[in-house]
Design a protein around this motif. Structure first.
Motif, short mmCIF file in Angstrom:
data_model
loop_
_atom_site.label_atom_id
_atom_site.label_comp_id
_atom_site.label_asym_id
_atom_site.label_seq_id
_atom_site.Cartn_x
_atom_site.Cartn_y
_atom_site.Cartn_z
N ILE A 110 112.94 103.54 128.96
CA ILE A 110 113.76 104.03 130.07
C ILE A 110 112.89 104.30 131.30
N GLY A 111 111.74 104.94 131.12
CA GLY A 111 110.86 105.24 132.24
C GLY A 111 110.39 104.01 132.98
N ILE A 112 109.95 103.01 132.24
CA ILE A 112 109.48 101.75 132.86
C ILE A 112 110.65 101.03 133.53
N ALA A 113 111.81 101.04 132.91
CA ALA A 113 112.99 100.40 133.50
C ALA A 113 113.37 101.07 134.82
N ILE A 114 113.30 102.39 134.88
CA ILE A 114 113.61 103.11 136.12
C ILE A 114 112.64 102.70 137.22
N VAL A 115 111.36 102.64 136.90
CA VAL A 115 110.36 102.27 137.91
C VAL A 115 110.60 100.84 138.40
N GLY A 116 110.73 99.89 137.48
CA GLY A 116 110.90 98.49 137.87
C GLY A 116 112.20 98.22 138.61
N ARG A 117 113.29 98.75 138.10
CA ARG A 117 114.58 98.52 138.75
C ARG A 117 114.65 99.19 140.12
N SER A 118 114.13 100.41 140.23
CA SER A 118 114.19 101.08 141.53
C SER A 118 113.31 100.37 142.55
N LEU A 119 112.13 99.90 142.13
CA LEU A 119 111.28 99.14 143.06
C LEU A 119 112.01 97.89 143.55
N ARG A 120 112.65 97.21 142.65
CA ARG A 120 113.35 95.98 143.03
C ARG A 120 114.52 96.26 143.97
N PHE A 121 115.40 97.19 143.59
CA PHE A 121 116.60 97.43 144.38
C PHE A 121 116.31 98.11 145.71
N PHE A 122 115.33 99.01 145.73
CA PHE A 122 114.97 99.63 147.01
C PHE A 122 114.25 98.63 147.92
N LEU A 123 113.51 97.68 147.34
CA LEU A 123 112.88 96.63 148.14
C LEU A 123 113.95 95.75 148.79
N VAL A 124 114.94 95.35 148.02
CA VAL A 124 116.03 94.53 148.56
C VAL A 124 116.74 95.27 149.69
N SER A 125 117.09 96.53 149.45
CA SER A 125 117.78 97.31 150.48
C SER A 125 116.90 97.50 151.71
N SER A 126 115.62 97.76 151.50
CA SER A 126 114.69 97.94 152.63
C SER A 126 114.61 96.69 153.48
#
Length: 193
Positions: free
Chosen positions: A140-156
């Motif tokens: 769960i911890g690694i998934a949160i890091v990877g998914r948030s990096l990806r989705f926040f990068l797209v939004s940014s």
């Protein structure tokens, strides 16, 4: 052949719909279990259409994607024989699962980060993590890091690019669409061997 431009225009219209966030979060959840369409396809136009809500979209897409990943993990760990195995056999995904298992053996927990951040199908690795008995909370911890990096990068990228980004996307959407299809085909054949 211009097939992606009309689709892009339609997705931009949908992204402004009042229920678009619900569709986005639902897509984020099921994409981590079985849905083949990446979340970014909805997230990017929504962040462009409503930049003030882009971070909210990224945050909730992350949360629902990780919840879906937890569901995929559960399917792999508790329901492999009655649910997952028949589906894998029906779809002919046995080779993909073997490849995913070999990646886990080779790279360990980092494969979850790679799958959650890159276009590699996340669902294959959420289910495989459950099958292989990976520790749940590190997953769960690694998934949160990877998914948030990806989705926040797209939004940014969408927020920072703004109207200029949208103009570029409209101009190059067909090229990007065909390149994406080519990348998926190459990935498919590389996973098959």
């Amino acid at each position: 052949m211009k097939i992606f431009t009309p689709l892009y225009i339609k997705v931009m219209e949908w992204s402004k719909h009042k229920y678009a966030p619900i569709y986005l979060y639902f897509t984020a959840f099921i994409e981590s279990v079985f849905w083949p369409i990446p979340v970014d396809i909805m997230l990017a136009p929504m962040a462009l259409a409503k930049p003030k809500r882009a971070w909210e979209y990224a945050l909730f897409a992350t949360l629902f994607s990780v919840l879906g990943g937890a569901c995929g993990y559960y399917l792999g760990s508790a329901l492999y024989d009655p649910v997952v195995l028949p589906f894998i056999e029906m779809m002919g995904y046995q080779d993909k699962m073997l490849v995913a298992q070999s990646w886990f053996d080779k790279w360990g927990i980092m494969v979850i980060f790679i799958a959650s951040f890159t276009p590699i199908p996340f669902k294959v690795f959420t289910i495989t993590a459950g099958i292989m008995g990976m520790l749940f909370w590190p997953f769960i911890g690694i998934a949160i890091v990877g998914r948030s990096l990806r989705f926040f990068l797209v939004s940014s990228l969408m927020v920072l690019g703004g109207v200029r980004m949208e103009d570029k996307l409209v101009k190059y959407i067909d090229i990007l669409g065909w390149l994406t299809i080519a990348a998926v085909v190459v990935l498919y054949f590389s996973l098959k061997h």
